[in-house]
Structure formats: C-alpha cells, structure tokens
Write a protein that holds these residues in place. Structure first.
Motif, short mmCIF file in Angstrom:
data_model
loop_
_atom_site.label_atom_id
_atom_site.label_comp_id
_atom_site.label_asym_id
_atom_site.label_seq_id
_atom_site.Cartn_x
_atom_site.Cartn_y
_atom_site.Cartn_z
N VAL A 208 61.06 45.58 0.36
CA VAL A 208 62.27 46.21 0.87
C VAL A 208 62.62 45.65 2.26
N PRO A 209 63.88 45.22 2.47
CA PRO A 209 64.27 44.73 3.80
C PRO A 209 64.16 45.84 4.86
N ILE A 210 63.64 45.46 6.03
CA ILE A 210 63.50 46.43 7.13
C ILE A 210 64.26 45.91 8.35
N ASP A 211 65.17 46.70 8.88
CA ASP A 211 65.76 46.42 10.19
C ASP A 211 64.92 47.18 11.22
N ALA A 212 64.23 46.45 12.09
CA ALA A 212 63.31 47.08 13.05
C ALA A 212 63.90 46.96 14.45
N VAL A 213 64.21 48.10 15.06
CA VAL A 213 64.94 48.12 16.34
C VAL A 213 64.08 48.74 17.44
N ASP A 214 63.79 47.96 18.48
CA ASP A 214 63.00 48.47 19.60
C ASP A 214 63.71 48.14 20.91
N VAL A 215 63.59 49.06 21.86
CA VAL A 215 64.28 48.90 23.13
C VAL A 215 63.58 47.85 24.02
N ALA A 216 62.30 47.57 23.74
CA ALA A 216 61.54 46.63 24.58
C ALA A 216 61.59 45.23 23.99
N GLU A 217 62.22 44.33 24.74
CA GLU A 217 62.40 42.95 24.26
C GLU A 217 61.07 42.26 23.95
N MET A 218 60.07 42.48 24.83
CA MET A 218 58.79 41.80 24.60
C MET A 218 58.06 42.33 23.38
N MET A 219 58.26 43.62 23.07
CA MET A 219 57.66 44.18 21.85
C MET A 219 58.26 43.48 20.63
N ILE A 220 59.58 43.29 20.67
CA ILE A 220 60.26 42.63 19.55
C ILE A 220 59.76 41.19 19.42
N ALA A 221 59.65 40.49 20.56
CA ALA A 221 59.18 39.10 20.53
C ALA A 221 57.76 39.03 19.96
N HIS A 222 56.91 39.96 20.42
CA HIS A 222 55.51 40.01 19.97
C HIS A 222 55.44 40.27 18.45
N SER A 223 56.19 41.26 18.00
CA SER A 223 56.11 41.63 16.57
C SER A 223 56.77 40.60 15.68
N GLY B 170 67.27 47.07 20.66
CA GLY B 170 68.32 48.10 20.71
C GLY B 170 67.71 49.44 21.06
N ASP B 171 68.54 50.35 21.54
CA ASP B 171 68.09 51.69 21.93
C ASP B 171 68.51 52.68 20.83
N ALA B 172 67.54 53.44 20.32
CA ALA B 172 67.82 54.38 19.23
C ALA B 172 68.93 55.38 19.61
N GLN B 173 69.09 55.60 20.90
CA GLN B 173 70.11 56.57 21.35
C GLN B 173 71.53 56.04 21.15
N THR B 174 71.67 54.71 21.13
CA THR B 174 73.02 54.14 21.04
C THR B 174 73.16 53.13 19.90
N PHE B 175 72.07 52.77 19.27
CA PHE B 175 72.12 51.71 18.25
C PHE B 175 73.09 52.06 17.12
N TRP B 176 73.98 51.13 16.80
CA TRP B 176 74.90 51.30 15.68
C TRP B 176 75.32 49.91 15.23
N ASN B 177 74.98 49.55 13.98
CA ASN B 177 75.38 48.23 13.50
C ASN B 177 76.38 48.35 12.35
N GLY B 178 77.00 49.54 12.27
CA GLY B 178 78.05 49.73 11.28
C GLY B 178 77.51 49.99 9.88
N ARG B 179 76.18 50.15 9.76
CA ARG B 179 75.58 50.35 8.44
C ARG B 179 74.99 51.75 8.34
N ARG B 180 74.89 52.26 7.10
CA ARG B 180 74.17 53.52 6.87
C ARG B 180 73.00 53.23 5.94
N TYR B 181 71.83 53.74 6.30
CA TYR B 181 70.59 53.42 5.59
C TYR B 181 70.13 54.60 4.72
N PRO B 182 69.48 54.27 3.58
CA PRO B 182 68.93 55.35 2.75
C PRO B 182 67.64 55.92 3.32
N LEU B 183 66.93 55.11 4.15
CA LEU B 183 65.70 55.60 4.78
C LEU B 183 65.64 55.12 6.23
#
Ligand SMILES: C[S@@+](CC[C@H](N)C(=O)[O-])C[C@H]1O[C@@H](n2cnc3c(N)ncnc32)[C@H](O)[C@@H]1O
Length: 254
Positions: free
Chosen positions: A60-75, A90-103
C-alpha cells in the motif's frame, strides 16, 4: 523548534524507543484487516510505525509527513528499499495536499502539536468519509517522576506547557468531528539501568526538550547532579530506576 530537536535525535532515537514502539504496536493492532488503497502517516520520525504499517499492508502506498527535515532525510535513506513510501516535510497542523485518505495513522507524534484542536481539525479534512484515523499519543503522566523532581529542584524552571491529558484529547477529537470506535489507555513503568542511563535515553528519544522536561531554561550542572542523585534514590527499582509512560491509542472514523 520541535523539528530541529527531533532532527538532532534522528540517529539515536531507535535505540531507546521501547515505549514508542509499544504504542505504535497498539495503534496497528486496532486497524481493520482489509488493506486501504493508500495511507497518510503523520510524524513518522525514524519509522517505527511505518515499519509496522509496511508489515501489515506490504504494497500500500504511504505518504509519510514529518515536520523535521532531517527525520525525513534519515528515513528516506533507511527505507530506500520501499519506493511505495513518499517522504514529505510538513506540519500535521497545516498539511493539506488536496487529497483525502482512507487511512491516516500517527503514533507518538501529535502530542507535540502547538494546537491540538487545530491539528485534529486539519487531520479530519484529509480523511475521506468513512475513513479511519488510528492515533497513538503520549499523555501528561509520561515521565511524571522526572517532572516531580524538577519541580522540587528548580521550581522556577518548570516547563509552562505540558503534554495533553486523556480527556483533553478525547474532547479535541470529538469537537473536530471524529467518531470514536475503540480506545486503549495505558500506564507503564519502564526500567533503566540507573538514573544517568535514564536521562541519556530520554535525551536521545528527543523528549527532554520543550513540553516534557526542559522547556524554558536548562538546569545548572549542580541542579543536574542533584537530579541524578535524587532520581536514583527516590525512584529505584530492581537494581535500576523506573519512569512512567502514560499513553493512549484511539481508533476513529469520520
Ligand atoms: C517521537 S517521534 C515518533 C516517531 C514514530 N511515529 C514512532 O512511532 O516512533 C515524533 C515525530 O513526530 C514529528 N512531529 C512532531 N510534531 C509534528 C507535527 N505537528 N507534524 C508532523 N510531524 C510532527 C517529530 O518531528 C518526530 O519525528
């Protein structure tokens, strides 16, 4: 600020993350068996929950969003063998990519949100109707022994902000519009070799700053020595010391 604290901890976090791993397991254990078409993960950090999601839903495709750039680079590097994961800053408080997810899934991350209600309202927008939000949170009782000692040793340096309580989270989830399907509330004592090892471990988890313990001003060398000695004496157990972690996992729908 949170972004840089967690970025600094990216390389060391996994060695000392048992309470977070237990919480991620609780989050996954609540999920329905049927694979969703795609997943949004909020605050993946070094990917403990991500790994469990990959095991449960391998393709299953996963969009993984983290506010810390280095965490994203590491992962992005550690999960290079999994092209189905799309790592984004991205910040969970403001993140919006125009999509709605089932999970949407998140563990041990959103309790750091500057505004919990705004964050849950924003997550609600990204969930499709009938979709599932599986959420694990660290609660106010986490590291309560450390907080008690800090208040005694340097009351003027007590952090002004604390982790949310169980009822604050429930309230914020409900007012964002979520319907509660299941919940699990736990308090666990974790043992460490000694007080120094404990303080080192929580520092490496990235939880010593801000809300949890060191918010406004660092302890002096003397205060820190007293903290180590007092912690060792007051919270000794089985040849080491203990620390409490209060957590909750929620399964929610829209
Ligand atoms: C303690 S780690 C948890 C990681 C992982 N989910 C786990 O289960 O072990 C918390 C992560 O949440 C991220 N985080 C905190 N607040 C966030 C927010 N508002 N939006 C996105 N990520 C956030 C931090 O940068 C960090 O990588």
């Amino acid at each position: 600020m949170i972004g840089s604290r967690f970025s600094a901890a990216a390389e060391t976090y996994d060695r000392h993350a048992q309470p977070q791993l237990a919480l991620a397991k609780a989050v996954v254990s609540m999920l329905p068996k049927t694979a969703p078409e795609e997943i949004l993960e909020l605050g993946p950090g070094t990917g403990q929950l991500t790994r469990l999601l990959l095991e449960r839903f391998p393709n299953v495709p996963i969009d993984a969003v983290d506010v810390a750039e280095m965490m994203i680079a590491h992962s992005r590097k550690t999960f290079a063998a999994y092209p189905q994961i799309n790592w984004m800053v991205g910040d969970a408080q403001t993140f919006w990519n125009g999509r709605r997810y089932p999970l949407i899934a998140s563990s041990a991350a959103l309790h750091w949100a500057a505004d919990l209600s705004a964050t849950f309202e924003n997550v609600f927008q990204s969930l499709e109707p009938g979709g599932i939000f599986s959420l694990g949170m660290m609660l106010q009782g986490t590291l309560k022994e450390l907080h008690q000692l800090r208040r005694e040793i340097s009351p003027e340096k007590t952090p002004g902000i604390t982790l949310p309580t169980y009822s604050e989270i429930l309230e914020a989830l409900k007012s964002a519009g979520f319907r509660l399907k299941r919940r699990q509330h736990a308090e666990e004592k974790i043992l460490y070799g000694d007080a120094k090892a404990f303080l080192r471990a929580i520092h490496e988890q990235g939880v010593t700053g801000g809300k949890v313990s060191s918010g406004n001003a660092p302890l002096t060398r003397g205060e820190l020595s007293r903290l180590v000695v007092d912690y060792q004496e007051e919270f000794a157990s089985d040849g080491g010391v203990y620390a409490t972690y209060e957590t909750a996992a929620f399964l929610l729908t829209k």
